[in-house]
Design a protein around this motif. Structure first.
Motif, mmCIF file in Angstrom:
data_model
loop_
_atom_site.group_PDB
_atom_site.id
_atom_site.type_symbol
_atom_site.label_atom_id
_atom_site.label_comp_id
_atom_site.label_asym_id
_atom_site.label_seq_id
_atom_site.Cartn_x
_atom_site.Cartn_y
_atom_site.Cartn_z
ATOM 1 N N GLU A 155 41.748 52.833 50.626
ATOM 2 C CA GLU A 155 42.990 52.570 51.355
ATOM 3 C C GLU A 155 42.959 51.196 52.020
ATOM 4 O OE1 GLU A 155 44.421 57.033 52.713
ATOM 5 O OE2 GLU A 155 42.765 56.069 53.792
ATOM 6 N N SER A 156 41.833 50.836 52.607
ATOM 7 C CA SER A 156 41.769 49.534 53.268
ATOM 8 C C SER A 156 41.822 48.407 52.237
ATOM 9 C CB SER A 156 40.527 49.419 54.156
ATOM 10 O OG SER A 156 39.335 49.423 53.398
ATOM 11 N N ARG A 157 41.193 48.612 51.085
ATOM 12 C CA ARG A 157 41.261 47.586 50.035
ATOM 13 C C ARG A 157 42.676 47.451 49.490
ATOM 14 N NH1 ARG A 157 35.864 47.364 46.248
ATOM 15 N NH2 ARG A 157 34.551 46.413 47.854
ATOM 16 N N THR A 158 43.352 48.579 49.281
ATOM 17 C CA THR A 158 44.726 48.528 48.788
ATOM 18 C C THR A 158 45.612 47.776 49.765
ATOM 19 O OG1 THR A 158 44.453 50.561 47.519
ATOM 20 C CG2 THR A 158 46.713 49.932 48.087
ATOM 21 N N TYR A 159 45.406 47.985 51.051
ATOM 22 C CA TYR A 159 46.186 47.275 52.060
ATOM 23 C C TYR A 159 45.931 45.766 51.981
ATOM 24 C CZ TYR A 159 48.110 45.696 56.440
ATOM 25 O OH TYR A 159 48.834 45.010 57.382
ATOM 26 N N VAL A 160 44.679 45.373 51.920
ATOM 27 C CA VAL A 160 44.347 43.945 51.892
ATOM 28 C C VAL A 160 44.809 43.291 50.597
ATOM 29 C CG1 VAL A 160 42.415 42.297 51.792
ATOM 30 C CG2 VAL A 160 42.464 44.079 53.557
ATOM 31 N N TYR A 161 44.571 43.941 49.472
ATOM 32 C CA TYR A 161 44.911 43.348 48.175
ATOM 33 C C TYR A 161 46.391 43.487 47.821
ATOM 34 C CZ TYR A 161 40.045 42.479 46.925
ATOM 35 O OH TYR A 161 38.761 41.997 46.877
ATOM 36 N N GLY A 162 47.098 44.413 48.472
ATOM 37 C CA GLY A 162 48.503 44.638 48.142
ATOM 38 C C GLY A 162 48.686 45.488 46.901
ATOM 39 N N MET A 163 47.613 46.050 46.397
ATOM 40 C CA MET A 163 47.610 46.922 45.223
ATOM 41 C C MET A 163 46.226 47.562 45.160
ATOM 42 S SD MET A 163 47.181 44.124 42.108
ATOM 43 C CE MET A 163 48.480 43.058 42.726
ATOM 44 N N PRO A 164 46.050 48.605 44.350
ATOM 45 C CA PRO A 164 44.706 49.163 44.212
ATOM 46 C C PRO A 164 43.719 48.087 43.752
ATOM 47 C CG PRO A 164 46.322 50.656 43.284
ATOM 48 C CD PRO A 164 47.051 49.367 43.605
ATOM 49 N N TYR A 165 42.529 48.151 44.305
ATOM 50 C CA TYR A 165 41.501 47.141 44.036
ATOM 51 C C TYR A 165 41.212 47.005 42.541
ATOM 52 C CZ TYR A 165 36.890 44.885 44.226
ATOM 53 O OH TYR A 165 35.822 44.050 44.048
ATOM 54 N N GLU A 166 41.084 48.133 41.844
ATOM 55 C CA GLU A 166 40.786 48.077 40.407
ATOM 56 C C GLU A 166 41.897 47.360 39.641
ATOM 57 O OE1 GLU A 166 37.878 48.754 39.016
ATOM 58 O OE2 GLU A 166 37.164 49.268 41.028
ATOM 59 N N GLU A 167 43.143 47.546 40.066
ATOM 60 C CA GLU A 167 44.266 46.847 39.431
ATOM 61 C C GLU A 167 44.171 45.348 39.696
ATOM 62 O OE1 GLU A 167 49.130 46.634 39.784
ATOM 63 O OE2 GLU A 167 48.106 48.461 40.439
ATOM 64 N N TRP A 168 43.846 44.963 40.940
ATOM 65 C CA TRP A 168 43.709 43.545 41.268
ATOM 66 C C TRP A 168 42.607 42.919 40.430
ATOM 67 C CZ3 TRP A 168 40.355 39.828 42.828
ATOM 68 C CH2 TRP A 168 40.907 38.643 43.297
ATOM 69 N N LYS A 169 41.471 43.613 40.340
ATOM 70 C CA LYS A 169 40.358 43.077 39.541
ATOM 71 C C LYS A 169 40.776 42.879 38.095
ATOM 72 C CE LYS A 169 36.615 45.419 39.816
ATOM 73 N NZ LYS A 169 35.412 46.223 40.057
ATOM 74 N N ALA A 170 41.455 43.855 37.508
ATOM 75 C CA ALA A 170 41.876 43.752 36.108
ATOM 76 C C ALA A 170 42.855 42.599 35.897
ATOM 77 C CB ALA A 170 42.502 45.074 35.651
ATOM 78 N N ARG A 171 43.724 42.379 36.862
ATOM 79 C CA ARG A 171 44.734 41.309 36.739
ATOM 80 C C ARG A 171 44.185 39.915 37.038
ATOM 81 N NH1 ARG A 171 50.395 42.927 39.648
ATOM 82 N NH2 ARG A 171 50.802 44.853 38.522
ATOM 83 N N HIS A 172 43.293 39.824 38.027
ATOM 84 C CA HIS A 172 42.983 38.499 38.585
ATOM 85 C C HIS A 172 41.517 38.080 38.581
ATOM 86 C CE1 HIS A 172 47.101 38.442 39.968
ATOM 87 N NE2 HIS A 172 46.908 39.573 40.610
#
Length: 101
Positions: free
Chosen positions: A65-82
């Motif tokens: 939850e804290s990672r989703t808040y900071v990244y603006g999306m689930p962390y795994e999704e951010w990693k896959a995209r960026h």
């Protein structure tokens, strides 16, 4: 910040933090390892600090939850995209300046 009451100071700090998060979300091209190498913290650190603050106050907040808040999306999704593979020089710089937090 002389003359500013605690409530206003907290509101200003929160506004600055939200602006930092917006900036980091807009700059997904900037990799966490680059942030770590230059500033000694990254998005993951921010999410960990938020979780620590929640834990200290007895507020239920998971790491995800804290990672989703900071990244603006689930962390795994951010990693896959960026997230890109760290270069050998980035990894070497990280080993030289590895933070202690």
């Amino acid at each position: 910040m002389n003359g500013i009451d605690d409530k206003t100071r907290t509101e200003l700090e929160a506004a600055a933090f939200r602006r930092l998060l917006d900036h980091l979300r807009e700059r997904a091209d900037v990799q966490n390892i680059d942030l770590m190498n230059l500033a000694g913290f990254c998005r993951n650190c921010l999410s960990n600090w938020m979780k620590d603050a929640a834990d200290e106050r007895g507020v239920a907040l998971s790491k995800e939850e804290s990672r989703t808040y900071v990244y603006g999306m689930p962390y795994e999704e951010w990693k896959a995209r960026h997230q890109r593979e760290a270069s050998p020089s980035q990894l070497a710089d990280f080993e030289k300046s590895r933070p202690k937090h």
